[in-house]
Design a protein around this motif. Structure first.
Motif, PDB file in Angstrom:
ATOM      1  N   ASP A  29      -4.869  -0.893   7.936  1.00  0.00           N
ATOM      2  CA  ASP A  29      -5.193  -1.178   6.542  1.00  0.00           C
ATOM      3  C   ASP A  29      -6.707  -1.203   6.423  1.00  0.00           C
ATOM      4  OD1 ASP A  29      -5.711  -2.260   4.046  1.00  0.00           O
ATOM      5  OD2 ASP A  29      -4.202  -3.828   4.197  1.00  0.00           O
ATOM      6  N   ASN A  30      -7.281  -0.187   5.795  1.00  0.00           N
ATOM      7  CA  ASN A  30      -8.737  -0.068   5.690  1.00  0.00           C
ATOM      8  C   ASN A  30      -9.345  -0.971   4.634  1.00  0.00           C
ATOM      9  OD1 ASN A  30      -9.017   1.792   7.737  1.00  0.00           O
ATOM     10  ND2 ASN A  30      -8.745   3.531   6.387  1.00  0.00           N
ATOM     11  N   GLU A  31      -8.526  -1.566   3.788  1.00  0.00           N
ATOM     12  CA  GLU A  31      -9.062  -2.426   2.731  1.00  0.00           C
ATOM     13  C   GLU A  31      -9.032  -3.896   3.112  1.00  0.00           C
ATOM     14  OE1 GLU A  31      -6.665  -1.216  -0.650  1.00  0.00           O
ATOM     15  OE2 GLU A  31      -8.377  -0.034  -1.315  1.00  0.00           O
ATOM     16  N   SER A  32      -8.378  -4.232   4.200  1.00  0.00           N
ATOM     17  CA  SER A  32      -8.195  -5.627   4.569  1.00  0.00           C
ATOM     18  C   SER A  32      -9.499  -6.250   5.032  1.00  0.00           C
ATOM     19  CB  SER A  32      -7.158  -5.757   5.672  1.00  0.00           C
ATOM     20  OG  SER A  32      -6.993  -7.109   5.984  1.00  0.00           O
ATOM     21  N   ASP A  33      -9.758  -7.448   4.528  1.00  0.00           N
ATOM     22  CA  ASP A  33     -10.925  -8.205   4.971  1.00  0.00           C
ATOM     23  C   ASP A  33     -10.594  -9.690   5.073  1.00  0.00           C
ATOM     24  OD1 ASP A  33     -10.727  -8.866   2.322  1.00  0.00           O
ATOM     25  OD2 ASP A  33     -12.784  -8.401   1.821  1.00  0.00           O
ATOM     26  N   TRP A  34      -9.291 -10.014   5.110  1.00  0.00           N
ATOM     27  CA  TRP A  34      -8.907 -11.420   5.117  1.00  0.00           C
ATOM     28  C   TRP A  34      -8.984 -12.060   6.491  1.00  0.00           C
ATOM     29  CZ3 TRP A  34      -4.680 -13.426   7.737  1.00  0.00           C
ATOM     30  CH2 TRP A  34      -3.760 -12.504   8.218  1.00  0.00           C
ATOM     31  N   VAL A  35      -8.946 -11.275   7.552  1.00  0.00           N
ATOM     32  CA  VAL A  35      -9.062 -11.837   8.899  1.00  0.00           C
ATOM     33  C   VAL A  35     -10.552 -12.003   9.226  1.00  0.00           C
ATOM     34  CG1 VAL A  35      -8.579 -11.428  11.333  1.00  0.00           C
ATOM     35  CG2 VAL A  35      -6.908 -10.747   9.611  1.00  0.00           C
ATOM     36  N   ALA A  36     -10.903 -13.127   9.794  1.00  0.00           N
ATOM     37  CA  ALA A  36     -12.301 -13.398  10.120  1.00  0.00           C
ATOM     38  C   ALA A  36     -12.903 -12.272  10.949  1.00  0.00           C
ATOM     39  CB  ALA A  36     -12.416 -14.713  10.876  1.00  0.00           C
ATOM     40  N   GLY A  37     -14.040 -11.782  10.541  1.00  0.00           N
ATOM     41  CA  GLY A  37     -14.737 -10.733  11.274  1.00  0.00           C
ATOM     42  C   GLY A  37     -14.394  -9.324  10.828  1.00  0.00           C
ATOM     43  N   ASN A  38     -13.303  -9.141  10.097  1.00  0.00           N
ATOM     44  CA  ASN A  38     -12.952  -7.807   9.611  1.00  0.00           C
ATOM     45  C   ASN A  38     -13.664  -7.541   8.295  1.00  0.00           C
ATOM     46  OD1 ASN A  38     -11.275  -7.685  11.754  1.00  0.00           O
ATOM     47  ND2 ASN A  38      -9.405  -7.408  10.622  1.00  0.00           N
ATOM     48  N   ARG A  39     -13.910  -6.292   8.010  1.00  0.00           N
ATOM     49  CA  ARG A  39     -14.507  -5.900   6.735  1.00  0.00           C
ATOM     50  C   ARG A  39     -13.812  -4.645   6.246  1.00  0.00           C
ATOM     51  NH1 ARG A  39     -17.817  -1.637   7.264  1.00  0.00           N
ATOM     52  NH2 ARG A  39     -18.503  -1.057   9.328  1.00  0.00           N
ATOM     53  N   PRO A  40     -13.791  -4.417   4.934  1.00  0.00           N
ATOM     54  CA  PRO A  40     -13.172  -3.192   4.415  1.00  0.00           C
ATOM     55  C   PRO A  40     -13.912  -1.950   4.927  1.00  0.00           C
ATOM     56  CG  PRO A  40     -13.576  -4.770   2.651  1.00  0.00           C
ATOM     57  CD  PRO A  40     -14.267  -5.294   3.874  1.00  0.00           C
ATOM     58  N   CYS A  41     -13.163  -0.844   5.097  1.00  0.00           N
ATOM     59  CA  CYS A  41     -13.742   0.394   5.617  1.00  0.00           C
ATOM     60  C   CYS A  41     -14.252   1.324   4.515  1.00  0.00           C
ATOM     61  CB  CYS A  41     -12.695   1.180   6.415  1.00  0.00           C
ATOM     62  SG  CYS A  41     -12.085   0.323   7.866  1.00  0.00           S
ATOM     63  N   GLY A  42     -13.600   1.294   3.363  1.00  0.00           N
ATOM     64  CA  GLY A  42     -13.895   2.300   2.353  1.00  0.00           C
ATOM     65  C   GLY A  42     -13.105   3.562   2.654  1.00  0.00           C
ATOM     66  N   GLY A  43     -13.136   4.525   1.781  1.00  0.00           N
ATOM     67  CA  GLY A  43     -12.381   5.757   1.983  1.00  0.00           C
ATOM     68  C   GLY A  43     -10.899   5.546   1.759  1.00  0.00           C
ATOM     69  N   TRP A  67      -2.863  10.504  10.041  1.00  0.00           N
ATOM     70  CA  TRP A  67      -2.545  10.479   8.607  1.00  0.00           C
ATOM     71  C   TRP A  67      -3.482   9.513   7.903  1.00  0.00           C
ATOM     72  CZ3 TRP A  67      -0.983   6.579   5.277  1.00  0.00           C
ATOM     73  CH2 TRP A  67      -0.541   7.002   4.023  1.00  0.00           C
ATOM     74  N   ARG A  68      -3.900   9.883   6.672  1.00  0.00           N
ATOM     75  CA  ARG A  68      -4.692   9.018   5.795  1.00  0.00           C
ATOM     76  C   ARG A  68      -4.102   9.089   4.402  1.00  0.00           C
ATOM     77  NH1 ARG A  68      -9.671  11.170   8.501  1.00  0.00           N
ATOM     78  NH2 ARG A  68     -10.487   9.375   9.590  1.00  0.00           N
ATOM     79  N   GLY A  69      -4.086   7.965   3.698  1.00  0.00           N
ATOM     80  CA  GLY A  69      -3.598   7.995   2.333  1.00  0.00           C
ATOM     81  C   GLY A  69      -3.492   6.614   1.721  1.00  0.00           C
ATOM     82  N   GLY A  70      -2.839   6.575   0.548  1.00  0.00           N
ATOM     83  CA  GLY A  70      -2.711   5.336  -0.196  1.00  0.00           C
ATOM     84  C   GLY A  70      -1.449   4.562   0.100  1.00  0.00           C
ATOM     85  N   GLY A  71      -0.471   5.184   0.767  1.00  0.00           N
ATOM     86  CA  GLY A  71       0.802   4.503   1.062  1.00  0.00           C
ATOM     87  C   GLY A  71       0.637   3.478   2.159  1.00  0.00           C
ATOM     88  N   TYR A  72       1.315   2.337   2.020  1.00  0.00           N
ATOM     89  CA  TYR A  72       1.244   1.271   3.005  1.00  0.00           C
ATOM     90  C   TYR A  72       1.880   1.733   4.319  1.00  0.00           C
ATOM     91  CZ  TYR A  72       1.487  -3.331   5.119  1.00  0.00           C
ATOM     92  OH  TYR A  72       1.353  -4.397   5.965  1.00  0.00           O
ATOM     93  N   VAL A  73       1.257   1.407   5.441  1.00  0.00           N
ATOM     94  CA  VAL A  73       1.701   1.897   6.749  1.00  0.00           C
ATOM     95  C   VAL A  73       2.410   0.840   7.596  1.00  0.00           C
ATOM     96  CG1 VAL A  73       0.010   3.748   6.898  1.00  0.00           C
ATOM     97  CG2 VAL A  73      -0.598   1.448   7.681  1.00  0.00           C
ATOM     98  N   GLY A  74       2.750  -0.289   7.008  1.00  0.00           N
ATOM     99  CA  GLY A  74       3.362  -1.365   7.764  1.00  0.00           C
ATOM    100  C   GLY A  74       4.750  -1.047   8.284  1.00  0.00           C
TER     101      GLY A  74
END
Length: 78
Positions: A29-43, A67-74
């Motif tokens: 998840d490139n947008e996740s920033d909720w875990v300490a030390g992680n930051r969003p990636c952009g793109g 693969w890259r895209g908007g669909g959730y990968v969980g």
């Protein structure tokens, strides 16, 4: 224990081994920033990474985005 994959941004949200046990499919998840030390990636919002579990010369574990895209990968698996 060796570090197989280090991220500079985002977070891993899923993992699955292939049948041979030689590769790992990791959902990121490139947008996740909720875990300490992680930051969003952009793109792209999400990526699937194929990680080789046999180290290459120099000890690094090879990986590539498959693969890259908007669909959730969980929920992705082999």
């Amino acid at each position: 224990m060796a570090t197989v994959l280090s991220l500079s941004c985002g977070e891993i949200v899923s993992m699955a081994l292939d049948r041979s046990g030689r590769h790992l499919l990791a959902g990121k998840d490139n947008e996740s920033d909720w875990v300490a030390g992680n930051r969003p990636c952009g793109g792209a919002e999400h990526e699937l990474l194929r990680v080789g579990l046999t180290p290459a010369a120099g000890g690094a574990y090879p990986h590539r985005v498959v693969w890259r895209g908007g669909g959730y990968v969980g929920g992705f698996a082999w």
